[in-house]
Design a protein around this motif. Structure first.
Motif, mmCIF file in Angstrom:
data_model
loop_
_atom_site.group_PDB
_atom_site.id
_atom_site.type_symbol
_atom_site.label_atom_id
_atom_site.label_comp_id
_atom_site.label_asym_id
_atom_site.label_seq_id
_atom_site.Cartn_x
_atom_site.Cartn_y
_atom_site.Cartn_z
ATOM 1 N N LEU A 10 0.692 -1.170 -0.018
ATOM 2 C CA LEU A 10 0.021 -0.114 0.168
ATOM 3 C C LEU A 10 0.876 1.285 0.049
ATOM 4 C CD1 LEU A 10 -2.693 1.436 0.391
ATOM 5 C CD2 LEU A 10 -2.533 1.118 2.728
ATOM 6 N N ARG A 37 -0.895 -6.634 -15.298
ATOM 7 C CA ARG A 37 -1.518 -6.435 -14.145
ATOM 8 C C ARG A 37 -3.054 -6.297 -14.382
ATOM 9 N NH1 ARG A 37 -0.513 0.394 -13.964
ATOM 10 N NH2 ARG A 37 -1.675 0.852 -15.823
ATOM 11 N N ALA A 39 -6.543 -5.042 -12.730
ATOM 12 C CA ALA A 39 -7.709 -4.379 -11.837
ATOM 13 C C ALA A 39 -8.741 -4.747 -11.666
ATOM 14 C CB ALA A 39 -7.382 -2.936 -12.326
ATOM 15 N N PRO A 88 -3.644 6.326 -8.212
ATOM 16 C CA PRO A 88 -4.766 5.250 -7.752
ATOM 17 C C PRO A 88 -4.988 4.340 -9.120
ATOM 18 C CG PRO A 88 -5.137 7.620 -6.961
ATOM 19 C CD PRO A 88 -3.866 7.590 -7.868
ATOM 20 N N THR A 91 -3.531 1.042 -9.184
ATOM 21 C CA THR A 91 -3.905 -0.189 -8.361
ATOM 22 C C THR A 91 -4.298 -1.414 -9.008
ATOM 23 O OG1 THR A 91 -4.568 1.408 -6.576
ATOM 24 C CG2 THR A 91 -5.542 -0.983 -6.773
ATOM 25 N N GLN A 117 -0.388 -7.858 -4.939
ATOM 26 C CA GLN A 117 -1.042 -6.534 -4.960
ATOM 27 C C GLN A 117 -0.324 -5.292 -4.442
ATOM 28 O OE1 GLN A 117 -4.748 -6.717 -5.180
ATOM 29 N NE2 GLN A 117 -4.353 -4.477 -5.446
ATOM 30 N N VAL A 118 -0.681 -4.369 -5.584
ATOM 31 C CA VAL A 118 -0.367 -2.730 -5.228
ATOM 32 C C VAL A 118 -1.610 -2.135 -5.239
ATOM 33 C CG1 VAL A 118 0.821 -0.941 -6.440
ATOM 34 C CG2 VAL A 118 1.878 -3.108 -6.749
ATOM 35 N N THR A 119 -1.388 -1.355 -4.145
ATOM 36 C CA THR A 119 -2.673 -0.547 -3.765
ATOM 37 C C THR A 119 -2.116 1.011 -3.606
ATOM 38 O OG1 THR A 119 -4.007 -2.181 -2.762
ATOM 39 C CG2 THR A 119 -4.731 -0.035 -2.481
ATOM 40 N N SER A 121 -3.255 4.460 -2.800
ATOM 41 C CA SER A 121 -4.457 5.549 -2.109
ATOM 42 C C SER A 121 -4.538 6.737 -2.472
ATOM 43 C CB SER A 121 -4.396 5.429 -0.575
ATOM 44 O OG SER A 121 -2.997 5.812 -0.143
#
Length: 122
Positions: A10, A37, A39, A88, A91, A117-119, A121
């Motif tokens: 994150l 990737r 999403a 964002p 993600t 996982q890449v998040t 914010s």
């Protein structure tokens, strides 16, 4: 060929992350390595690729050019994806991949690693 991706997490928008993909097994100079990737609710998409043996040729999808850098170590065991200025919309679950044709984005993938996982914010 076994691919093990790591390094996701994150991060706030504008931040950076580096993903790693460790390759083992019957790795070959004929392979090309890359990152894809996926999403939520979207299809898996190409992100970046590199020629495995020389490491000289790279390819990026337009949305990450200038922000992401793909590279591999001199021992040819690990591929990296340095991600700067994250947004964002970056993600996603990121997957390491290997294929035997170039450009990787246009041909089938022979091996997939488990995703990381890449998040990002806002």
């Amino acid at each position: 060929v076994q691919l093990q991706a790591s390094g996701g997490g994150l991060v706030q928008a504008g931040g950076s992350l580096t993903l790693s993909c460790a390759a083992s097994g019957r790795t070959s100079s004929n392979y090309f390595m890359g990152w894809y990737r996926q999403a939520p609710g979207k299809e898996r998409e190409f992100v970046a690729a590199i020629t495995w043996w020389s490491g000289r040729r790279t390819d990026y999808t337009d949305s990450v050019k200038g922000r992401f850098t793909i590279s591999r170590d001199s021992a040819k065991t690990t591929v990296y994806l340095r991600m700067n200025s994250l947004k964002p919309e970056d993600t996603a679950v990121y997957y390491c991949a290997a294929g035997s044709a170039w450009p990787l984005r246009d041909y089938g993938i022979d091996y997939w690693g488990k995703g990381t996982q890449v998040t990002v914010s806002s």
